[in-house]
Design a protein around this motif. Structure first.
Motif, PDB file in Angstrom:
ATOM      1  N   VAL A  62      55.482  95.144  30.645  1.00 52.08           N
ATOM      2  CA  VAL A  62      54.890  95.805  29.477  1.00 52.08           C
ATOM      3  C   VAL A  62      53.616  95.154  28.938  1.00 52.08           C
ATOM      4  O   VAL A  62      52.963  95.729  28.067  1.00 52.08           O
ATOM      5  N   TYR A  63      53.222  93.991  29.439  1.00 48.37           N
ATOM      6  CA  TYR A  63      52.164  93.230  28.761  1.00 48.37           C
ATOM      7  C   TYR A  63      50.815  93.934  28.723  1.00 48.37           C
ATOM      8  O   TYR A  63      50.014  93.715  27.808  1.00 48.37           O
ATOM      9  N   GLN A  64      50.537  94.790  29.677  1.00 51.58           N
ATOM     10  CA  GLN A  64      49.223  95.449  29.688  1.00 51.58           C
ATOM     11  C   GLN A  64      49.053  96.442  28.547  1.00 51.58           C
ATOM     12  O   GLN A  64      47.932  96.691  28.107  1.00 51.58           O
ATOM     13  N   GLU A  65      50.153  97.007  28.059  1.00 49.02           N
ATOM     14  CA  GLU A  65      50.083  97.920  26.914  1.00 49.02           C
ATOM     15  C   GLU A  65      50.366  97.213  25.593  1.00 49.02           C
ATOM     16  O   GLU A  65      49.954  97.661  24.529  1.00 49.02           O
ATOM     17  N   LEU A  66      51.068  96.092  25.668  1.00 52.35           N
ATOM     18  CA  LEU A  66      51.554  95.426  24.463  1.00 52.35           C
ATOM     19  C   LEU A  66      50.461  94.601  23.781  1.00 52.35           C
ATOM     20  O   LEU A  66      49.725  93.867  24.431  1.00 52.35           O
ATOM     21  N   ILE A  67      50.381  94.739  22.461  1.00 55.96           N
ATOM     22  CA  ILE A  67      49.429  93.972  21.660  1.00 55.96           C
ATOM     23  C   ILE A  67      50.133  92.898  20.841  1.00 55.96           C
ATOM     24  O   ILE A  67      49.647  91.781  20.716  1.00 55.96           O
ATOM     25  N   TYR A  68      51.301  93.252  20.304  1.00 56.79           N
ATOM     26  CA  TYR A  68      51.984  92.378  19.338  1.00 56.79           C
ATOM     27  C   TYR A  68      53.436  92.189  19.770  1.00 56.79           C
ATOM     28  O   TYR A  68      54.139  93.158  20.030  1.00 56.79           O
ATOM     29  N   LEU A  69      53.875  90.935  19.835  1.00 56.63           N
ATOM     30  CA  LEU A  69      55.245  90.619  20.224  1.00 56.63           C
ATOM     31  C   LEU A  69      55.892  89.725  19.173  1.00 56.63           C
ATOM     32  O   LEU A  69      55.408  88.620  18.893  1.00 56.63           O
ATOM     33  N   THR A  70      56.976  90.205  18.584  1.00 57.03           N
ATOM     34  CA  THR A  70      57.719  89.441  17.590  1.00 57.03           C
ATOM     35  C   THR A  70      58.951  88.825  18.242  1.00 57.03           C
ATOM     36  O   THR A  70      59.786  89.546  18.789  1.00 57.03           O
ATOM     37  N   PHE A  71      59.056  87.519  18.176  1.00 50.23           N
ATOM     38  CA  PHE A  71      60.234  86.820  18.699  1.00 50.23           C
ATOM     39  C   PHE A  71      61.261  86.702  17.582  1.00 50.23           C
ATOM     40  O   PHE A  71      61.512  85.630  17.031  1.00 50.23           O
ATOM     41  N   TYR A  72      61.833  87.830  17.222  1.00 52.23           N
ATOM     42  CA  TYR A  72      62.839  87.796  16.163  1.00 52.23           C
ATOM     43  C   TYR A  72      63.519  89.156  16.060  1.00 52.23           C
ATOM     44  O   TYR A  72      62.893  90.195  16.214  1.00 52.23           O
ATOM     45  N   PHE A  73      64.810  89.134  15.821  1.00 53.44           N
ATOM     46  CA  PHE A  73      65.583  90.310  15.429  1.00 53.44           C
ATOM     47  C   PHE A  73      66.684  89.806  14.503  1.00 53.44           C
ATOM     48  O   PHE A  73      66.610  89.956  13.311  1.00 53.44           O
ATOM     49  N   GLN A  74      67.687  89.149  15.091  1.00 51.30           N
ATOM     50  CA  GLN A  74      68.700  88.446  14.307  1.00 51.30           C
ATOM     51  C   GLN A  74      68.731  86.994  14.798  1.00 51.30           C
ATOM     52  O   GLN A  74      68.223  86.667  15.860  1.00 51.30           O
ATOM     53  N   GLY A  75      69.347  86.113  14.009  1.00 48.42           N
ATOM     54  CA  GLY A  75      69.488  84.728  14.446  1.00 48.42           C
ATOM     55  C   GLY A  75      68.285  83.857  14.149  1.00 48.42           C
ATOM     56  O   GLY A  75      67.269  84.310  13.632  1.00 48.42           O
ATOM     57  N   GLU A  76      68.398  82.587  14.495  1.00 41.49           N
ATOM     58  CA  GLU A  76      67.339  81.587  14.307  1.00 41.49           C
ATOM     59  C   GLU A  76      66.701  81.276  15.665  1.00 41.49           C
ATOM     60  O   GLU A  76      67.329  80.662  16.529  1.00 41.49           O
ATOM     61  N   PRO A  77      65.445  81.700  15.879  1.00 41.01           N
ATOM     62  CA  PRO A  77      64.801  81.564  17.198  1.00 41.01           C
ATOM     63  C   PRO A  77      64.810  80.156  17.780  1.00 41.01           C
ATOM     64  O   PRO A  77      64.965  79.982  18.993  1.00 41.01           O
ATOM     65  N   TYR A  78      64.650  79.139  16.928  1.00 35.58           N
ATOM     66  CA  TYR A  78      64.538  77.769  17.434  1.00 35.58           C
ATOM     67  C   TYR A  78      65.857  77.225  17.992  1.00 35.58           C
ATOM     68  O   TYR A  78      65.872  76.147  18.589  1.00 35.58           O
ATOM     69  N   LEU A  79      66.947  77.972  17.828  1.00 38.14           N
ATOM     70  CA  LEU A  79      68.205  77.561  18.440  1.00 38.14           C
ATOM     71  C   LEU A  79      68.230  77.853  19.941  1.00 38.14           C
ATOM     72  O   LEU A  79      69.050  77.287  20.671  1.00 38.14           O
ATOM     73  N   ASN A  80      67.338  78.720  20.402  1.00 36.37           N
ATOM     74  CA  ASN A  80      67.225  78.970  21.843  1.00 36.37           C
ATOM     75  C   ASN A  80      66.354  77.864  22.451  1.00 36.37           C
ATOM     76  O   ASN A  80      65.176  77.751  22.112  1.00 36.37           O
ATOM     77  N   PRO A  81      66.904  77.050  23.340  1.00 40.26           N
ATOM     78  CA  PRO A  81      66.149  75.907  23.876  1.00 40.26           C
ATOM     79  C   PRO A  81      64.914  76.312  24.684  1.00 40.26           C
ATOM     80  O   PRO A  81      64.029  75.482  24.897  1.00 40.26           O
TER      81      PRO A  81
END
Length: 313
Positions: A62-81
């Motif tokens: 999808v990167y060729q069409e994608l402009i903005y990517l949010t690394f979040y929905f639920q949870g705390e992102p920094y818990l993913n190593p």
């Protein structure tokens, strides 16, 4: 254009692909916020961590069409190593990257890695300027850790001579903290935070009132009716830009309409078994868009929508 054509014709039509996507690093969280299914441990859907291989496969499509990517929905992102490695991968693809964090894991090392990942925007949740106020919503949290994490990011940006990530304090306005709006603006200035955003709080049981609903109507998602009950302020028009411009992907690859479908009750496809582009134009996705155009008020996740309810300080 697809959105405007669909809205005018009242018929779902989708020619292009989304410019924005949110992807979930994890459902895990260290806090227990009272209106959050992650904090309350109330998910009925599977819980887990986003895998780097699946993430890269998705981004490669999808990167060729994608402009903005949010690394979040639920949870705390920094818990993913692997979180910051995935941020770096997306950044190298030329995508603007953003995330939201409670800042409890922003050590000096993690702050430096965050800046080095080229993350563009970092939203820090800070819902109080004193510990007693902060912990009334951020249950189990430490305001001191939030401030320390913020300082670590600011210092890492200086050390690495970086203008990113753009740093935002997000203040979820609830009744216990609404007296601290000016205080958080001053705190942000003192800590060299770029911006403060006040966000209205979503509460699940609002019809008969809720102790979290603020007195100041400007910062409330709800209004009090003459009979003493409450209703949402926003008009539920039969349209939604998000359904044509963006989507949300859970950690395990399920695509859902938007961030209000927290428990993935409206799955529109699975990226583990489908390509994104086929999924985006599938009969199921088109049918959901059509239901928005027909009668949005009948869709449960739309009934508490906060679209347009952020207030910039």
């Amino acid at each position: 254009m697809s959105y405007h054509i669909s809205r005018m014709r009242k018929t779902s039509f989708s020619k292009g692909f989304p410019i924005s996507m949110a992807i979930e690093p994890t459902t895990s969280c260290n806090l227990r916020c009272p209106e959050c299914p992650s904090g309350l441990r109330q998910f009925t859907r599977p819980t887990g961590m986003l895998e780097p291989a699946f993430f890269k496969k998705t981004i490669d499509e999808v990167y060729q069409e994608l402009i903005y990517l949010t690394f979040y929905f639920q949870g705390e992102p920094y818990l993913n190593p692997n979180f910051l490695d995935m941020v770096k991968y997306a950044s190298e693809k030329g995508i603007y990257t953003s995330t939201s964090t409670n800042a409890h894991y922003l050590t000096k090392e993690q702050a430096r890695k965050t800046v080095e990942s080229k993350l563009d925007r970092l939203i820090i949740s800070i819902d109080g300027t004193s510990q007693d106020t902060y912990e009334q919503y951020r249950v189990g949290g430490s305001l001191q850790k939030v401030m320390e994490g913020t300082k670590h990011i600011v210092q890492a940006k200086k050390d690495l001579k970086s203008t990113t990530p753009y740093l935002v304090f997000q203040f979820l306005v609830v009744k216990p903290n609404e007296h601290q709006l000016e205080d958080v603006k001053k705190l942000a200035k003192d800590l060299e935070v770029n911006e403060v955003v006040f966000k209205t709080a979503q509460v699940y049981d609002f019809e008969n009132g809720n102790p979290l609903i603020p007195e100041n109507i400007k910062y409330s998602r709800y209004k009090k009716n003459k009979d003493g009950t409450y209703s949402i302020k926003n008009k539920l028009l039969d349209q939604c830009w998000r359904m044509w411009s963006s989507c949300v992907v859970t950690w395990d690859g399920v695509v859902v309409p938007c961030c209000f479908d927290k428990d993935a009750k409206h799955p529109l496809g699975d990226l583990k078994t489908q390509t994104f582009k086929k999924l985006w134009k599938s009969v199921k996705y088109q049918s959901f868009r059509q239901s928005i155009l027909n009668s949005r008020e009948e869709i449960d996740i739309c009934k508490n929508c906060s679209e347009g309810t952020k207030v910039w300080a």
